[in-house]
Write a protein that holds these residues in place. Structure first.
Motif, mmCIF file in Angstrom:
data_model
loop_
_atom_site.group_PDB
_atom_site.id
_atom_site.type_symbol
_atom_site.label_atom_id
_atom_site.label_comp_id
_atom_site.label_asym_id
_atom_site.label_seq_id
_atom_site.Cartn_x
_atom_site.Cartn_y
_atom_site.Cartn_z
ATOM 1 N N LYS A 116 42.944 27.588 47.773
ATOM 2 C CA LYS A 116 43.704 28.798 47.431
ATOM 3 C C LYS A 116 44.402 29.260 48.698
ATOM 4 C CE LYS A 116 43.076 33.483 45.650
ATOM 5 N NZ LYS A 116 42.851 34.317 46.835
ATOM 6 N N ALA A 144 42.771 38.995 40.086
ATOM 7 C CA ALA A 144 41.701 39.629 40.864
ATOM 8 C C ALA A 144 41.626 41.126 40.550
ATOM 9 C CB ALA A 144 41.905 39.384 42.356
ATOM 10 N N ARG A 145 42.490 41.936 41.190
ATOM 11 C CA ARG A 145 42.297 43.397 41.153
ATOM 12 C C ARG A 145 42.317 44.013 39.753
ATOM 13 N NH1 ARG A 145 46.940 44.894 44.274
ATOM 14 N NH2 ARG A 145 47.501 42.794 43.649
ATOM 15 N N ASN A 184 48.978 33.545 41.531
ATOM 16 C CA ASN A 184 48.112 34.687 41.859
ATOM 17 C C ASN A 184 48.929 35.751 42.592
ATOM 18 O OD1 ASN A 184 45.864 35.534 44.395
ATOM 19 N ND2 ASN A 184 45.449 36.039 42.261
ATOM 20 N N GLY A 185 48.440 37.000 42.475
ATOM 21 C CA GLY A 185 49.096 38.097 43.183
ATOM 22 C C GLY A 185 49.824 39.046 42.249
ATOM 23 N N GLY A 186 49.656 38.865 40.945
ATOM 24 C CA GLY A 186 50.435 39.650 39.987
ATOM 25 C C GLY A 186 49.770 40.908 39.460
ATOM 26 N N SER A 187 48.580 41.238 39.998
ATOM 27 C CA SER A 187 47.812 42.339 39.377
ATOM 28 C C SER A 187 48.582 43.653 39.217
ATOM 29 C CB SER A 187 46.525 42.596 40.163
ATOM 30 O OG SER A 187 45.477 41.819 39.613
ATOM 31 N N HIS A 217 48.625 32.671 46.191
ATOM 32 C CA HIS A 217 48.855 34.118 46.238
ATOM 33 C C HIS A 217 50.223 34.303 46.905
ATOM 34 C CE1 HIS A 217 47.387 38.284 47.914
ATOM 35 N NE2 HIS A 217 48.441 38.375 47.141
ATOM 36 N N GLU A 257 38.981 43.348 38.409
ATOM 37 C CA GLU A 257 37.957 44.125 39.125
ATOM 38 C C GLU A 257 37.841 45.519 38.497
ATOM 39 O OE1 GLU A 257 39.452 45.364 42.923
ATOM 40 O OE2 GLU A 257 37.462 45.572 43.801
ATOM 41 N N ASN A 271 38.847 28.266 50.675
ATOM 42 C CA ASN A 271 39.639 29.472 50.928
ATOM 43 C C ASN A 271 40.605 29.229 52.082
ATOM 44 O OD1 ASN A 271 40.665 31.994 51.475
ATOM 45 N ND2 ASN A 271 38.693 33.062 51.335
ATOM 46 N N GLU A 305 33.855 34.250 48.062
ATOM 47 C CA GLU A 305 33.834 33.267 49.153
ATOM 48 C C GLU A 305 32.428 33.220 49.763
ATOM 49 O OE1 GLU A 305 36.403 32.538 53.159
ATOM 50 O OE2 GLU A 305 35.292 34.409 53.034
ATOM 51 N N ALA A 348 39.928 35.393 39.636
ATOM 52 C CA ALA A 348 40.146 35.006 41.041
ATOM 53 C C ALA A 348 38.943 35.392 41.900
ATOM 54 C CB ALA A 348 41.403 35.696 41.566
ATOM 55 N N PRO A 349 38.725 34.685 43.015
ATOM 56 C CA PRO A 349 37.571 35.009 43.866
ATOM 57 C C PRO A 349 37.664 36.407 44.459
ATOM 58 C CG PRO A 349 39.059 33.479 44.984
ATOM 59 C CD PRO A 349 39.539 33.596 43.582
ATOM 60 N N MET A 350 36.543 37.118 44.472
ATOM 61 C CA MET A 350 36.492 38.444 45.104
ATOM 62 C C MET A 350 35.122 38.635 45.733
ATOM 63 S SD MET A 350 38.422 41.060 42.502
ATOM 64 C CE MET A 350 37.921 40.331 40.961
ATOM 65 N N VAL A 351 35.134 38.859 47.045
ATOM 66 C CA VAL A 351 33.887 39.084 47.779
ATOM 67 C C VAL A 351 33.145 40.285 47.187
ATOM 68 C CG1 VAL A 351 33.045 39.971 50.000
ATOM 69 C CG2 VAL A 351 34.534 37.998 49.952
ATOM 70 N N GLN A 359 33.768 29.021 45.765
ATOM 71 C CA GLN A 359 34.726 29.026 46.879
ATOM 72 C C GLN A 359 34.003 29.024 48.224
ATOM 73 O OE1 GLN A 359 37.146 32.427 48.317
ATOM 74 N NE2 GLN A 359 38.918 31.205 47.725
HETATM 75 C C1 FNR Z 1 39.884 39.448 47.218
HETATM 76 N N1 FNR Z 1 40.548 38.236 47.441
HETATM 77 C C2 FNR Z 1 39.823 37.113 47.815
HETATM 78 N N2 FNR Z 1 40.451 35.900 47.904
HETATM 79 C C3 FNR Z 1 39.756 34.779 48.183
HETATM 80 O O1 FNR Z 1 40.334 33.685 48.223
HETATM 81 N N3 FNR Z 1 38.395 34.853 48.397
HETATM 82 C C4 FNR Z 1 37.712 36.027 48.336
HETATM 83 O O2 FNR Z 1 36.485 36.054 48.505
HETATM 84 C C5 FNR Z 1 38.452 37.219 48.076
HETATM 85 N N4 FNR Z 1 37.838 38.458 48.030
HETATM 86 C C6 FNR Z 1 38.507 39.557 47.531
HETATM 87 C C7 FNR Z 1 37.826 40.751 47.290
HETATM 88 C C8 FNR Z 1 38.478 41.818 46.689
HETATM 89 C C9 FNR Z 1 37.723 43.084 46.406
HETATM 90 C C10 FNR Z 1 39.853 41.711 46.363
HETATM 91 C C11 FNR Z 1 40.590 42.851 45.713
HETATM 92 C C12 FNR Z 1 40.546 40.549 46.637
HETATM 93 C C13 FNR Z 1 41.976 38.091 47.095
HETATM 94 C C14 FNR Z 1 42.146 37.847 45.599
HETATM 95 O O3 FNR Z 1 41.492 36.684 45.145
HETATM 96 C C15 FNR Z 1 43.654 37.719 45.237
HETATM 97 O O4 FNR Z 1 44.202 36.659 45.946
HETATM 98 C C16 FNR Z 1 44.459 38.986 45.550
HETATM 99 O O5 FNR Z 1 43.767 40.163 45.219
HETATM 100 C C17 FNR Z 1 45.781 38.956 44.810
HETATM 101 O O6 FNR Z 1 45.585 38.812 43.409
HETATM 102 P P1 FNR Z 1 45.692 40.059 42.397
HETATM 103 O O7 FNR Z 1 44.725 41.095 42.862
HETATM 104 O O8 FNR Z 1 47.101 40.574 42.499
HETATM 105 O O9 FNR Z 1 45.376 39.523 41.049
#
Ligand code: FNR
Length: 342
Positions: free
Chosen positions: A158, A244-245, A217-220, A186, A248, A116, A45, A19-22, A90
Motif C-alpha cells: 500500500k 478507512a476514515r 484509497n483516499g476517498g473517505s 492512497h 472508522e 506498508n 500495521e 483499509a488498515p488503521m492502527v 499489514q
Molecule cells: C490510517 N492509515 C493507515 N494506513 C496504513 O497503511 N496502515 C495503518 O496502520 C494505518 N493506520 C491508520 C489509522 C487511522 C486511525 C487512520 C484514519 C488512517 C491510513 C488509511 O489506511 C488510509 O490510507 C487513509 O486514511 C486514506 O483513506 P480514507 O480515510 O480516505 O478512506
C-alpha cells in the motif's frame, strides 16, 4: 481483468475493502466490516520485529488464534476462522529478511500479506519503513520479492503517490514486477493531509498502466453513502476500493442497502468485542472514534468515565450479555486450567 475466485487464493479484483488503521482494525472491527459486507479486511500495521517475537496459541476459550509477544505476553494479533479467508495482515518493515520471517510467522492464519509503504509518521520514516520506502525503490522491491518468495499466500503493498504522476506510475510498474497480487494507492503525497484533495487522476493513470488490480484509497471525504464508493471506483478507474476514515466513523458504510444508526453499529461492535474478550482500552478507543462530538452528551460523559468492557456494555444495553459471556469464559478458563493440571 481475469481473476480466479477460490477460497485459498484471495482475489483483489472488484472488492470493497476495510483499509488498515492502527488501533482501529483489531478483530471486532474486522468482523463488523465483514458482517456489513466488506469483501476483504486489513489488520492494523504490525511491526516485523514484534511479529517475529510472537508465538502462536490456540485460544480454546475464545475459539481464536492468538499471536502473543514472548517479551511481554501481550496479544499482538488475534484472529478466528470466520475471517481467515478475508483477512490481510499489514507489516511495517524496512528489511527484506525480517519482512519474510514476519510473514511466515502468521502465514497459516491469514489470506494475504500487505507491506506498508505509505505511512508518513516520523516513527516509520526514521526507521526506513512506510513511506520512506517510496524513495528507496530498490529496498521496496527487495522486500516485496523476499516476501513473495517466502509465502504461498498473495502479497500486496500500500503506497502513497509521489509528487509527479509519471514517477508514480514508474514506481508502481517496478513494484508490480516483483510478483505482488495488487497495489493499494492512497492518492496523497507524504506531506498532504485529509483536507487536501485526493489525486484520483494519479490512481487512474496507475490503474491503466498496470495489469494487476489497483485498489483506490483516499476517498473517505467524499464517501457518505454506499453509492459514493461506486463513484470513487469509477472516477479512479479501479475495480477495487479501500476505505478507512468513513468506516472508522460508521462501519455500516459497507452495507449496500444503506447505513445503520450509530447506536446499532456500536452494539454490533460490542457483541464482537465481548465475544473475543477485546481489551477495554482498545474497545473504548474504537467507540470514541465513532462517537466523535456526541461524547458531550450525558451518555458520552458516562462513557468517558468507563474503564471496563462491562461498564461500556451497560451504556448500550448489553450489560447482561457481557456478564453472561464473561461468566462463561471464566468457567471455560477454569476448566482449561483444570485439564492442564490433571
Ligand atoms: C490510517 N492509515 C493507515 N494506513 C496504513 O497503511 N496502515 C495503518 O496502520 C494505518 N493506520 C491508520 C489509522 C487511522 C486511525 C487512520 C484514519 C488512517 C491510513 C488509511 O489506511 C488510509 O490510507 C487513509 O486514511 C486514506 O483513506 P480514507 O480515510 O480516505 O478512506
Amino acid at each position: 481483468m481475469v481473476c480466479m475466485e477460490n477460497i485459498k487464493q484471495l482475489c483483489y479484483d472488484n472488492k470493497i475493502i476495510l483499509a488498515p488503521m492502527v488501533r482501529i482494525n483489531t478483530l471486532p472491527m474486522r468482523l463488523l466490516a465483514l458482517d456489513y459486507g466488506a469483501d476483504i479486511v486489513y489488520t492494523e500495521e504490525l511491526i516485523d520485529h514484534r511479529l517475529i517475537r510472537c508465538y502462536r496459541k490456540v485460544n480454546e476459550t475464545l475459539q481464536s488464534i492468538d499471536y502473543i509477544d514472548k517479551s511481554d505476553a501481550t496479544v499482538v494479533f488475534r484472529t478466528c476462522s470466520r475471517e481467515k479467508a478475508y483477512v490481510v495482515l499489514q507489516i511495517g518493515t524496512s528489511d527484506p529478511e525480517r519482512a519474510a520471517k514476519a510473514a511466515q510467522v502468521v502465514e497459516q492464519d491469514v489470506a494475504g500479506i500487505d507491506i506498508n509503504m505509505g505511512c508518513p509518521k516520523d516513527f516509520s520514516l526514521k526507521g526506513g519503513m512506510g513511506a520512506a520506502l517510496l524513495f528507496n525503490p530498490d529496498k521496496a522491491c527487495a522486500i516485496l520479492s523476499a516476501v513473495v518468495s517466502a509465502v504461498k499466500i498473495p502479497v500486496t503493498c500500500k503506497i502513497r503517490v509521489l509528487e509527479d504522476i509519471d514517477d508514480t506510475v514508474a514506481l508502481c510498474k517496478k513494484l508490480a514486477a516483483t510478483g505482488v497480487a495488487a497495489i493499494g494507492v492512497h492518492g496523497r503525497i507524504i506531506k498532504e493531509r485529509p483536507i487536501h484533495p485526493n489525486r484520483n487522476h494519479f490512481i487512474k493513470a496507475i490503474s491503466e498502466a498496470l495489469n494487476i488490480p489497483v485498489i483506490a484509497n483516499g476517498g473517505s471525504k467524499e464517501i457518505k453513502a454506499f453509492e459514493d464508493i461506486i463513484k470513487f471506483k469509477n472516477v479512479t478507474g479501479c475495480s477495487s476500493v479501500m476505505i478507512a476514515r468513513t468506516a472508522e466513523k460508521n462501519c455500516s458504510i459497507f452495507k449496500k442497502d444503506g447505513k445503520l444508526d450509530l447506536f446499532t453499529v456500536i452494539r454490533d461492535y460490542l457483541h464482537h468485542a465481548v465475544d473475543y474478550d477485546n481489551v477495554a482500552p482498545n474497545s473504548k478507543y474504537c467507540i470514541q472514534n465513532m462517537l466523535q462530538n456526541i461524547q458531550e452528551t450525558e451518555q458520552g460523559r458516562l462513557f468517558l468515565e468507563s474503564t471496563s468492557l462491562q461498564q461500556i456494555c451497560d451504556l448500550w444495553e448489553l450489560g447482561d450479555y457481557c456478564r453472561q459471556k464473561q461468566k462463561k469464559m471464566n468457567y471455560l478458563r477454569f476448566e482449561e486450567r483444570d485439564v492442564a493440571c490433571n
